[in-house]
Design an enzyme around this catalytic site. Structure first.
Site, PDB file in Angstrom:
ATOM      1  N   LEU A  62       0.864  -1.179   0.000  1.00 54.10           N
ATOM      2  CA  LEU A  62       0.000   0.000   0.000  1.00 54.10           C
ATOM      3  C   LEU A  62       0.899   1.227   0.000  1.00 54.10           C
ATOM      4  CD1 LEU A  62      -2.650  -0.943   2.748  1.00 54.10           C
ATOM      5  CD2 LEU A  62      -2.882  -1.164   0.259  1.00 54.10           C
ATOM      6  N   ASP A  63       0.466   2.292  -0.671  1.00 55.83           N
ATOM      7  CA  ASP A  63       1.219   3.537  -0.660  1.00 55.83           C
ATOM      8  C   ASP A  63       1.364   4.041   0.769  1.00 55.83           C
ATOM      9  OD1 ASP A  63       1.125   3.402  -3.406  1.00 55.83           O
ATOM     10  OD2 ASP A  63      -0.452   4.906  -3.626  1.00 55.83           O
ATOM     11  N   VAL A  64       2.399   4.839   1.004  1.00 55.45           N
ATOM     12  CA  VAL A  64       2.615   5.446   2.321  1.00 55.45           C
ATOM     13  C   VAL A  64       1.368   6.204   2.773  1.00 55.45           C
ATOM     14  CG1 VAL A  64       3.932   7.206   3.560  1.00 55.45           C
ATOM     15  CG2 VAL A  64       5.119   5.586   2.062  1.00 55.45           C
TER      16      VAL A  64
END
Length: 314
Positions: free
Chosen positions: A146-148
């Site tokens: 997942l993206d930051v």
């Protein structure tokens, strides 16, 4: 600045291929050696790219057949996993094969060059979870990311069997990944499929874009609730490209609310108190790698996204 030609390095020499004729030198170096445009430009500025034996500026247009000599910098040491306490990282489920977490905002999936913040892998190590040794050292056990700036459900493999099974399941689209997203405006139609290839943005290193010849990327969506300025969507990913949801809806001119990187309205973002994209990994369903039983894990909205929804509904 000291040139790598003097210091020694990974030296490459080759003729400029016909397909790059007339291209800027920094762009040609980027294409030929798989570097970002920023890294290629820095290399040219340092005098580490010669055209027919001569240092040229980034703007120099290369000619097919010209001899290009480049010294690439030594690869950086791989980032290491540092066990640490990660506030907000919640273990939803764990057994001998998998650990499922609810990832908070501001946490990366695994260490990477340039990232100094907390990671899921470091957080799990910090609370004593042994992770699969498969995969690169810094991302052992990671089967998806997942993206930051994206919150929600994420699974990590703890056993070698689980790693192999989950990697295969993600590859062959046997995992159901559902996200909730709030996008600006109202998509037309309210339910549909976006089928548009994605690859790195041709001009911005840290962005992705819909480009001809990119990797196949398919996003299904359904409108759950429409507000005057935005829509809450249920999104199912058929593929899992980097930034896929953000790129696809930005391309439709319905960027995720708060996603300034991909064209969101900063005024609306400020009104909703958002400092990141309204995007949440709502649920994950897959066959347990050992038992074969279907398992589903769900994450509730974090406080910042829930507050933004309340404001939209007022």
């Amino acid at each position: 600045m000291t040139s790598a030609f003097a210091a020694g390095g990974d030296h490459r020499s080759l003729p400029v291929p016909d397909g790059l004729d007339g291209m800027r030198l920094d762009q040609a170096v980027s294409r030929l050696f798989g570097l970002s445009r920023t890294a290629a430009a820095a290399l040219v500025d340092a005098g580490d790219a010669l055209v027919d034996g001569t240092v040229r500026p980034n703007s120099h247009k290369v000619k097919a057949g010209s001899w290009l000599e480049v010294t690439l910098p030594a690869p950086a040491a791989p980032p290491t996993v540092v066990p640490q306490a990660v506030p907000g990282l919640t273990v939803v489920y764990a057994d001998d094969d998998i650990v499922v977490v609810d990832k908070p905002v501001g946490v990366a999936a695994h260490p990477s060059p340039g990232w100094t913040g907390p990671t899921v892998i470091g957080g799990l190590a910090g609370i004593g979870h042994r992770i699969s040794t498969s995969g690169a050292a810094e991302r052992q056990g990671v089967v998806h990311r997942l993206d930051v700036g994206t919150t929600g459900i994420m699974v990590v493999a703890k056993s070698e069997q689980a790693y192999t099974a989950l990697k295969r399941a993600f590859k062959y689209r046997e995992v159901e990944k559902r996200y909730h997203a709030v996008v600006q405006g109202h998509p037309d139609p309210l339910r549909g499929t976006i089928d548009a290839p994605i690859d790195r943005h041709p001009h911005h290193d840290y962005r992705w874009a819909v480009v001809s010849g990119g990797k196949p990327s398919i996003t299904h969506y359904d409108t759950l609730e429409a507000f005057p300025a935005a829509s809450l969507l249920d999104v199912r990913l058929e593929t899992g490209r980097t930034h896929q949801i953000r790129v696809h809806f930005s391309t439709l001119r319905h960027p995720c609310v708060g996603d300034l990187t991909y064209g969101a309205d900063p005024t609306l973002s400020a009104r909703l108190g958002l400092s990141r994209q309204w995007l949440h990994a709502r649920s994950l369903s897959f066959a347990h790698p050992r038992t074969g039983d279907e398992v589903t894990f769900v994450s509730e909205y974090p406080d910042d996204l829930a507050r933004a929804l309340e404001i939209l509904g007022d």
